[in-house]
Write a protein that holds these residues in place. Structure first.
Motif, PDB file in Angstrom:
ATOM      1  N   SER A   1       8.417  16.380 -13.296  1.00  0.00           N
ATOM      2  CA  SER A   1       7.212  15.793 -12.726  1.00  0.00           C
ATOM      3  C   SER A   1       7.508  14.997 -11.461  1.00  0.00           C
ATOM      4  CB  SER A   1       6.540  14.890 -13.767  1.00  0.00           C
ATOM      5  OG  SER A   1       6.295  15.601 -14.960  1.00  0.00           O
ATOM      6  N   HIS A   2       6.440  14.606 -10.772  1.00  0.00           N
ATOM      7  CA  HIS A   2       6.533  13.770  -9.589  1.00  0.00           C
ATOM      8  C   HIS A   2       5.669  12.525  -9.770  1.00  0.00           C
ATOM      9  CE1 HIS A   2       7.857  16.878  -6.311  1.00  0.00           C
ATOM     10  NE2 HIS A   2       8.704  16.770  -7.301  1.00  0.00           N
ATOM     11  N   LEU A   3       6.168  11.397  -9.253  1.00  0.00           N
ATOM     12  CA  LEU A   3       5.361  10.196  -9.117  1.00  0.00           C
ATOM     13  C   LEU A   3       5.139   9.983  -7.633  1.00  0.00           C
ATOM     14  CD1 LEU A   3       4.095   8.128 -11.042  1.00  0.00           C
ATOM     15  CD2 LEU A   3       6.002   6.602 -10.528  1.00  0.00           C
ATOM     16  N   TYR A   4       3.881   9.822  -7.246  1.00  0.00           N
ATOM     17  CA  TYR A   4       3.449   9.934  -5.851  1.00  0.00           C
ATOM     18  C   TYR A   4       2.704   8.660  -5.480  1.00  0.00           C
ATOM     19  CZ  TYR A   4       1.087  12.612  -2.025  1.00  0.00           C
ATOM     20  OH  TYR A   4       0.621  13.107  -0.832  1.00  0.00           O
ATOM     21  N   VAL A   5       3.158   7.946  -4.446  1.00  0.00           N
ATOM     22  CA  VAL A   5       2.581   6.653  -4.079  1.00  0.00           C
ATOM     23  C   VAL A   5       2.067   6.697  -2.647  1.00  0.00           C
ATOM     24  CG1 VAL A   5       2.992   4.176  -3.869  1.00  0.00           C
ATOM     25  CG2 VAL A   5       4.177   5.476  -5.647  1.00  0.00           C
ATOM     26  N   VAL A   6       0.816   6.251  -2.438  1.00  0.00           N
ATOM     27  CA  VAL A   6       0.190   6.213  -1.113  1.00  0.00           C
ATOM     28  C   VAL A   6      -0.292   4.791  -0.843  1.00  0.00           C
ATOM     29  CG1 VAL A   6      -1.561   7.218   0.397  1.00  0.00           C
ATOM     30  CG2 VAL A   6      -0.612   8.577  -1.466  1.00  0.00           C
ATOM     31  N   LEU A   7      -0.020   4.297   0.351  1.00  0.00           N
ATOM     32  CA  LEU A   7      -0.552   3.009   0.800  1.00  0.00           C
ATOM     33  C   LEU A   7      -1.909   3.266   1.454  1.00  0.00           C
ATOM     34  CD1 LEU A   7      -0.361  -0.018   1.449  1.00  0.00           C
ATOM     35  CD2 LEU A   7       1.023   0.571   3.458  1.00  0.00           C
ATOM     36  N   LEU A   8      -2.982   2.807   0.809  1.00  0.00           N
ATOM     37  CA  LEU A   8      -4.336   3.090   1.292  1.00  0.00           C
ATOM     38  C   LEU A   8      -4.850   2.028   2.259  1.00  0.00           C
ATOM     39  CD1 LEU A   8      -6.154   4.312  -1.966  1.00  0.00           C
ATOM     40  CD2 LEU A   8      -5.141   5.700  -0.148  1.00  0.00           C
ATOM     41  N   ASP A   9      -4.507   0.771   2.023  1.00  0.00           N
ATOM     42  CA  ASP A   9      -5.042  -0.314   2.851  1.00  0.00           C
ATOM     43  C   ASP A   9      -3.970  -1.390   3.007  1.00  0.00           C
ATOM     44  OD1 ASP A   9      -6.496  -2.184   4.200  1.00  0.00           O
ATOM     45  OD2 ASP A   9      -8.025  -2.471   2.648  1.00  0.00           O
ATOM     46  N   ASP A  10      -3.604  -1.688   4.272  1.00  0.00           N
ATOM     47  CA  ASP A  10      -2.555  -2.673   4.541  1.00  0.00           C
ATOM     48  C   ASP A  10      -3.084  -3.850   5.370  1.00  0.00           C
ATOM     49  OD1 ASP A  10      -1.305  -1.950   7.667  1.00  0.00           O
ATOM     50  OD2 ASP A  10      -2.724  -0.613   6.712  1.00  0.00           O
ATOM     51  N   GLU A  11      -4.398  -3.960   5.496  1.00  0.00           N
ATOM     52  CA  GLU A  11      -4.959  -4.979   6.390  1.00  0.00           C
ATOM     53  C   GLU A  11      -4.736  -6.397   5.871  1.00  0.00           C
ATOM     54  OE1 GLU A  11      -8.987  -4.274   7.443  1.00  0.00           O
ATOM     55  OE2 GLU A  11      -8.586  -2.369   8.457  1.00  0.00           O
ATOM     56  N   LYS A  12      -4.986  -6.604   4.609  1.00  0.00           N
ATOM     57  CA  LYS A  12      -4.811  -7.957   4.077  1.00  0.00           C
ATOM     58  C   LYS A  12      -4.339  -7.866   2.631  1.00  0.00           C
ATOM     59  CE  LYS A  12      -9.713  -8.379   2.796  1.00  0.00           C
ATOM     60  NZ  LYS A  12     -10.927  -9.197   2.918  1.00  0.00           N
ATOM     61  N   GLU A  13      -3.714  -8.952   2.201  1.00  0.00           N
ATOM     62  CA  GLU A  13      -3.196  -9.033   0.843  1.00  0.00           C
ATOM     63  C   GLU A  13      -4.319  -9.450  -0.105  1.00  0.00           C
ATOM     64  OE1 GLU A  13       0.825 -10.917  -1.269  1.00  0.00           O
ATOM     65  OE2 GLU A  13       0.286 -11.450   0.786  1.00  0.00           O
ATOM     66  N   PRO A  14      -4.451  -8.823  -1.276  1.00  0.00           N
ATOM     67  CA  PRO A  14      -3.586  -7.787  -1.851  1.00  0.00           C
ATOM     68  C   PRO A  14      -3.828  -6.413  -1.213  1.00  0.00           C
ATOM     69  CG  PRO A  14      -5.422  -8.242  -3.318  1.00  0.00           C
ATOM     70  CD  PRO A  14      -5.518  -9.238  -2.198  1.00  0.00           C
ATOM     71  N   TYR A  15      -2.769  -5.630  -1.170  1.00  0.00           N
ATOM     72  CA  TYR A  15      -2.800  -4.314  -0.532  1.00  0.00           C
ATOM     73  C   TYR A  15      -3.164  -3.242  -1.567  1.00  0.00           C
ATOM     74  CZ  TYR A  15      -0.067  -7.221   2.621  1.00  0.00           C
ATOM     75  OH  TYR A  15       0.364  -8.244   3.420  1.00  0.00           O
ATOM     76  N   VAL A  16      -3.831  -2.205  -1.090  1.00  0.00           N
ATOM     77  CA  VAL A  16      -4.355  -1.171  -1.993  1.00  0.00           C
ATOM     78  C   VAL A  16      -3.410   0.032  -2.004  1.00  0.00           C
ATOM     79  CG1 VAL A  16      -6.321   0.309  -2.545  1.00  0.00           C
ATOM     80  CG2 VAL A  16      -6.703  -1.935  -1.487  1.00  0.00           C
ATOM     81  N   PHE A  17      -3.055   0.473  -3.206  1.00  0.00           N
ATOM     82  CA  PHE A  17      -2.164   1.617  -3.392  1.00  0.00           C
ATOM     83  C   PHE A  17      -2.819   2.629  -4.330  1.00  0.00           C
ATOM     84  CE2 PHE A  17       0.541  -1.941  -2.347  1.00  0.00           C
ATOM     85  CZ  PHE A  17       1.485  -1.402  -1.485  1.00  0.00           C
ATOM     86  N   GLN A  18      -2.437   3.871  -4.129  1.00  0.00           N
ATOM     87  CA  GLN A  18      -2.849   4.938  -5.055  1.00  0.00           C
ATOM     88  C   GLN A  18      -1.587   5.569  -5.628  1.00  0.00           C
ATOM     89  OE1 GLN A  18      -4.624   8.939  -3.854  1.00  0.00           O
ATOM     90  NE2 GLN A  18      -6.458   7.863  -4.565  1.00  0.00           N
TER      91      GLN A  18
END
Length: 562
Positions: free
Chosen positions: A506-523
């Motif tokens: 299997s694969h674990l796949y991480v995307v940074l969706l929003d880096d503008e302000k903390e907390p940051y959004v990940f998928q």
């Protein structure tokens, strides 16, 4: 050169500066012509003397047409009177090793189908298809098919990790149409494996359609009529010229086939393999037609001022179902001999254990993955049936070099389909907000922690880079993930650079969706059994290579006379 200025930059790595040649419409057309010229030269020296002159003359005519086209409408050699000191750079999305290698491989397959096309056209002009031409058709179709398989596999891998949504396929119009030459060449290889006289007209038709569809793909990608991440140009005038080239070549070749088809008489199939091959041709035609209609229908409506998009449900109903039946028939392949009939009751006795195991495994899958729809379950069962039946044949008959190419290709396709089905329907996805040093438990299992967030400056862009640690359990060592959001001011573009880790299957796949302000959004997405897809692609390419070298033997005098 204008083309160099628009698609290159001195700070780019040399690999991407070279890839910048074909990372645009004009340069990609130049690559098409260069590869076509290379096949012209190879055909002149490698095809047997009795028919290499006619074949290369036909290829030369096509070469001249495309050269005239690029000089009129897609000239890559336009110059600037006052060239700037720095270029604009290659599109950031294209700055990836897989995409740099993917187009030459795919184009090598597209242009490679010109030799079977020319051989078929020459056979029609001469009113006969000799045994030596059948052997040449097999060899060159196999070479083109192998390049196409490698190109499509690399393209799907690039789409998986570079575009940021984690999909290896999206029923994108260009992606879907690119399957046409691959499907046609696959069916052609099987009709040529049958006794040639049973399916002579069909084989000639497929050989002509294979390259005609390559020209259709050439027009489709560059017409400017479809919106796709893979489209090269948005100039409808260029698209019109390519449509004329495609129409003329297709009309001439098919008209020649109709006028000369009476000289090639079909015989009644006399063995199981030929009968099944004839019976499966309508299914193959239905699969190809569904893709062709999905490509042409929106273009026709566009001509009347209407816009329409083909939804995935269309392909699920018209493409996948007949493809499942074809895959099921593929499981019979190694058990059928092309020189003798095979008793049905004897075939049933041989395959009963394999069929029973397939039913049991499918039932177990249904209990484990009860959310999978019917089409997914049928696809799973058909691909598993191919794997089990081929393994049974291997343990009963043993592996021979003669069968190795077919075995690897069939097992590769079935393995890839298993990976596609399970990863598509059983993926787990979570979207979350993370602050620095915050640890979150995932519903799919394990904990993930955001360690830090950095800003990194590069010559042509700057990036916001996250560093995360994933642990399956507290006592295990952590796995690092470094997704990025890259900002390209010159292109006014923001691009997500994903990070993934490959486990055994299997694969674990991480995307940074929003880096503008903390907390940051990940998928975060888990794709189970996705490695089966890439393993299957490698097996198919390996099967094509083995089968090609198996056929690399000199043409005998007996073959020449026949």
């Amino acid at each position: 050169f204008l083309n160099v200025v628009q698609h290159n930059h001195t700070t780019q790595p040399i690999f991407y500066r070279i890839a910048g040649v074909w990372g645009n419409h004009e340069g990609s057309m130049l690559l098409w012509v260069v590869l076509l010229g290379l096949y012209y030269t190879i055909a002149w020296y490698r095809l047997p003397v009795p028919f290499n002159q006619t074949t290369t003359s036909l290829i030369g005519c096509l070469l001249i047409v495309l050269v005239v086209f690029i000089l009129i409408a897609s000239n890559p050699f336009l110059t600037l009177e006052t060239p700037p000191s720095q270029g604009e750079g290659l599109n950031p999305v294209l700055q990836d090793p897989s995409l740099s290698i993917h187009p030459p491989c795919l184009y090598a397959g597209y242009t490679g189908l010109v030799i079977p096309f020319a051989l078929a056209l020459q056979a029609l002009l001469q009113k006969e298809l000799s045994a030596v031409e059948v052997q040449a058709l097999r060899r060159w179709t196999l070479l083109a098919w192998t390049w196409l398989t490698l190109g499509v596999g690399l393209g799907s891998f690039w789409a998986y990790y570079e575009l940021g949504w984690g999909g290896w396929w999206f029923w994108d119009p260009v992606e879907t149409v690119s399957l046409l030459p691959w499907l046609v060449s696959t069916i052609l290889l099987h009709t040529l494996r049958s006794h040639p006289k049973h399916l002579t007209r069909t084989s000639l038709l497929l050989a002509l359609l294979g390259f005609s569809f390559c020209l259709f793909v050439l027009f489709f990608v560059r017409s400017g009529l479809v919106a796709s991440v893979h489209s090269f140009a948005m100039d409808t005038q260029r698209g019109l010229l390519l449509a004329i080239v495609f129409s003329v070549v297709t009309a001439v070749s098919l008209t020649t086939l109709m006028l000369r088809s009476r000289f090639f008489v079909h015989q009644t199939p006399h063995n199981s393999f030929s009968k099944i091959m004839v019976g499966s041709l309508p299914l193959g035609g239905l699969v190809i037609t569904s893709i062709l209609l999905a490509a042409i229908y929106p273009l026709v409506l566009w001509g009347f001022g209407k816009e329409v998009s083909i939804r995935p449900e269309y392909f699920h109903s018209t493409f996948i179902l007949p493809a499942i039946f074809l895959i099921f028939l593929m499981g019979l392949g190694p058990w059928l001999k092309k020189t003798e009939d095979f008793n049905l009751s004897r075939l049933s006795r041989h395959l009963a254990p394999a069929f029973t195991i397939t039913l049991g495994a499918t039932l177990l899958m249904f209990l484990s993955f009860n959310s999978m729809p019917v089409l997914g379950q049928l696809s799973f069962a058909a691909s598993l049936w191919v794997i089990i039946s081929h393994l049974f044949w291997f343990f009963k008959k043993g592996m021979t070099f003669k069968k190795m190419g077919m075995m690897l290709a069939h097992l590769g396709l079935a393995t890839a389909i298993l990976g596609m089905v399970i990863a598509s329907y059983e993926q787990h996805q979570e979207t979350m907000s993370l602050a620095r040093h915050q640890e979150v438990c995932l519903k799919m299992g394990g904990q993930i922690t955001l360690e830090q967030m950095d800003t990194i400056l590069y010559p042509t862009y700057f990036a916001r880079k996250a560093s995360l640690t994933f642990k399956k359990s507290p006592e295990r060592s952590g796995i690092s993930f470094t997704p990025e959001r890259r900002y390209y001011p010159d292109f006014n573009l923001v691009h997500s650079e994903i990070s993934f880790h490959s486990f055994f299957l299997s694969h674990l796949y991480v995307v940074l969706l929003d880096d503008e302000k903390e907390p940051y959004v990940f998928q975060i997405t888990e794709y189970p059994f996705l490695n089966f897809l890439w393993l299957g692609s490698i097996l198919m390419v390996a099967g094509g290579i083995v089968a090609y070298f198996k056929r690399r033997r000199p043409f005998s005098q007996t073959q020449m006379k026949s």
